[in-house]
Design a protein around this motif. Sequence first.
Motif, PDB file in Angstrom:
ATOM      1  N   VAL A  64       0.820  -1.181  -0.115  1.00  0.00           N
ATOM      2  CA  VAL A  64       0.275  -0.028   0.016  1.00  0.00           C
ATOM      3  C   VAL A  64       1.070   1.119   0.070  1.00  0.00           C
ATOM      4  CG1 VAL A  64      -1.750   1.208   1.266  1.00  0.00           C
ATOM      5  CG2 VAL A  64      -1.828  -1.402   1.217  1.00  0.00           C
ATOM      6  N   PHE A  65       0.876   2.063  -0.800  1.00  0.00           N
ATOM      7  CA  PHE A  65       1.375   3.498  -1.038  1.00  0.00           C
ATOM      8  C   PHE A  65       0.596   4.504  -0.138  1.00  0.00           C
ATOM      9  CE2 PHE A  65       2.835   1.172  -4.660  1.00  0.00           C
ATOM     10  CZ  PHE A  65       4.053   1.573  -4.881  1.00  0.00           C
ATOM     11  N   ASP A  66       1.164   4.498   1.254  1.00  0.00           N
ATOM     12  CA  ASP A  66       0.682   5.356   2.052  1.00  0.00           C
ATOM     13  C   ASP A  66       1.113   5.934   3.188  1.00  0.00           C
ATOM     14  OD1 ASP A  66       1.182   3.093   3.704  1.00  0.00           O
ATOM     15  OD2 ASP A  66      -0.680   2.773   4.634  1.00  0.00           O
ATOM     16  N   LEU A  67       2.810   6.023   3.030  1.00  0.00           N
ATOM     17  CA  LEU A  67       3.711   6.345   3.821  1.00  0.00           C
ATOM     18  C   LEU A  67       4.501   7.471   3.133  1.00  0.00           C
ATOM     19  CD1 LEU A  67       5.415   6.383   6.365  1.00  0.00           C
ATOM     20  CD2 LEU A  67       6.827   4.598   5.405  1.00  0.00           C
ATOM     21  N   VAL A  68       4.337   8.526   3.840  1.00  0.00           N
ATOM     22  CA  VAL A  68       5.257   9.818   3.275  1.00  0.00           C
ATOM     23  C   VAL A  68       6.881   9.435   3.350  1.00  0.00           C
ATOM     24  CG1 VAL A  68       5.776  12.451   3.780  1.00  0.00           C
ATOM     25  CG2 VAL A  68       3.462  11.449   4.195  1.00  0.00           C
ATOM     26  N   SER A  69       7.365   9.721   2.251  1.00  0.00           N
ATOM     27  CA  SER A  69       8.817   9.396   2.279  1.00  0.00           C
ATOM     28  C   SER A  69       9.659  10.740   2.506  1.00  0.00           C
ATOM     29  CB  SER A  69       8.942   8.783   0.825  1.00  0.00           C
ATOM     30  OG  SER A  69      10.458   8.616   0.744  1.00  0.00           O
ATOM     31  N   ASP A 173      -4.019   8.368   3.442  1.00  0.00           N
ATOM     32  CA  ASP A 173      -4.745   7.610   2.278  1.00  0.00           C
ATOM     33  C   ASP A 173      -5.100   8.163   1.163  1.00  0.00           C
ATOM     34  OD1 ASP A 173      -6.979   9.158   3.084  1.00  0.00           O
ATOM     35  OD2 ASP A 173      -7.908   7.455   4.060  1.00  0.00           O
ATOM     36  N   ASP A 174      -4.584   9.681   1.001  1.00  0.00           N
ATOM     37  CA  ASP A 174      -4.834  10.337  -0.226  1.00  0.00           C
ATOM     38  C   ASP A 174      -3.579  10.881  -0.873  1.00  0.00           C
ATOM     39  OD1 ASP A 174      -3.510  11.845   1.819  1.00  0.00           O
ATOM     40  OD2 ASP A 174      -4.542  13.871   1.416  1.00  0.00           O
ATOM     41  N   GLY A 207      -3.481   4.370  -1.020  1.00  0.00           N
ATOM     42  CA  GLY A 207      -4.291   4.307   0.227  1.00  0.00           C
ATOM     43  C   GLY A 207      -5.570   4.365   0.289  1.00  0.00           C
ATOM     44  N   ASP A 208      -6.258   4.932  -0.928  1.00  0.00           N
ATOM     45  CA  ASP A 208      -7.668   4.832  -1.048  1.00  0.00           C
ATOM     46  C   ASP A 208      -8.393   3.376  -1.447  1.00  0.00           C
ATOM     47  OD1 ASP A 208      -7.159   4.466  -4.146  1.00  0.00           O
ATOM     48  OD2 ASP A 208      -8.057   6.849  -4.137  1.00  0.00           O
ATOM     49  N   GLY A 209      -7.406   2.436  -1.644  1.00  0.00           N
ATOM     50  CA  GLY A 209      -7.728   1.207  -2.122  1.00  0.00           C
ATOM     51  C   GLY A 209      -7.652   0.889  -3.448  1.00  0.00           C
TER      52      GLY A 209
END
Length: 231
Positions: A64-69, A173-174, A207-209
């Motif tokens: 899931v691409f949801d972590l601020v890098s 999630d955005d 993140g939104d699925g």
Amino acid sequence: KLGSKVVSTSSSEPSNQKVQGGGLMTSTITIAGYGSLMDESSARQTTPDLTNWRYGTVDGWARVFDLVSIINIRRDLGRGRQLATCTARRREGVTLHVCLYDVPSDGFAALEARERRLRTERVQYQEANGSAGEAVMFTQYSDAEYRSERAVTADMWHEEVGQYYSGQHIYRDDLLPVPSYLKKTVDAYAALGPDLRDHFLDTSFLGDGSSIRAYLQERGERAFTLDQPEV
């Protein structure tokens, strides 16, 4: 600060014993990697002393691409909503294709500190040859846990996050993927064959699925290009 608390299960991490020259026994820990780590050269940039590189699967997880890098923000590779790298989130019915490699046990604490915005998790894996074992995989954490267990003061939050990123949450999630990171990850799976590229596209999500396949179909090559800053 890296010297601050890091939640670790190091005393009970899955370890292996190997015999080196002279009959000395060395202890290693198996790591299960995903995302851009599927490219061995990428994994060696952060863990140059890794050994026993191979591939396998871990059941019940998806990317899931949801972590601020933060590192990609610092390198000016992420901006706007294009800030995310992927974590691993539990997802029933999904099999995660991973790389597997061993690291020296005495170097594990430093590796864990570098991955401090992720959770340290023990998972069961299976290799292509049918052998199975237990590995450490760094997985999805949460804002609440990160603030209560690692960046526990305002000064620590500022040092690790706030001086580079003005938001109040590192799990969102955005977000959209960091373009250069997404390309590295797609290329890493594609290098292993079209089936694994398809696996990545269909078992990786925003993140939104929505799936990464749908995201690439919508944006095309723009998914791999950093948007220009708004004037």
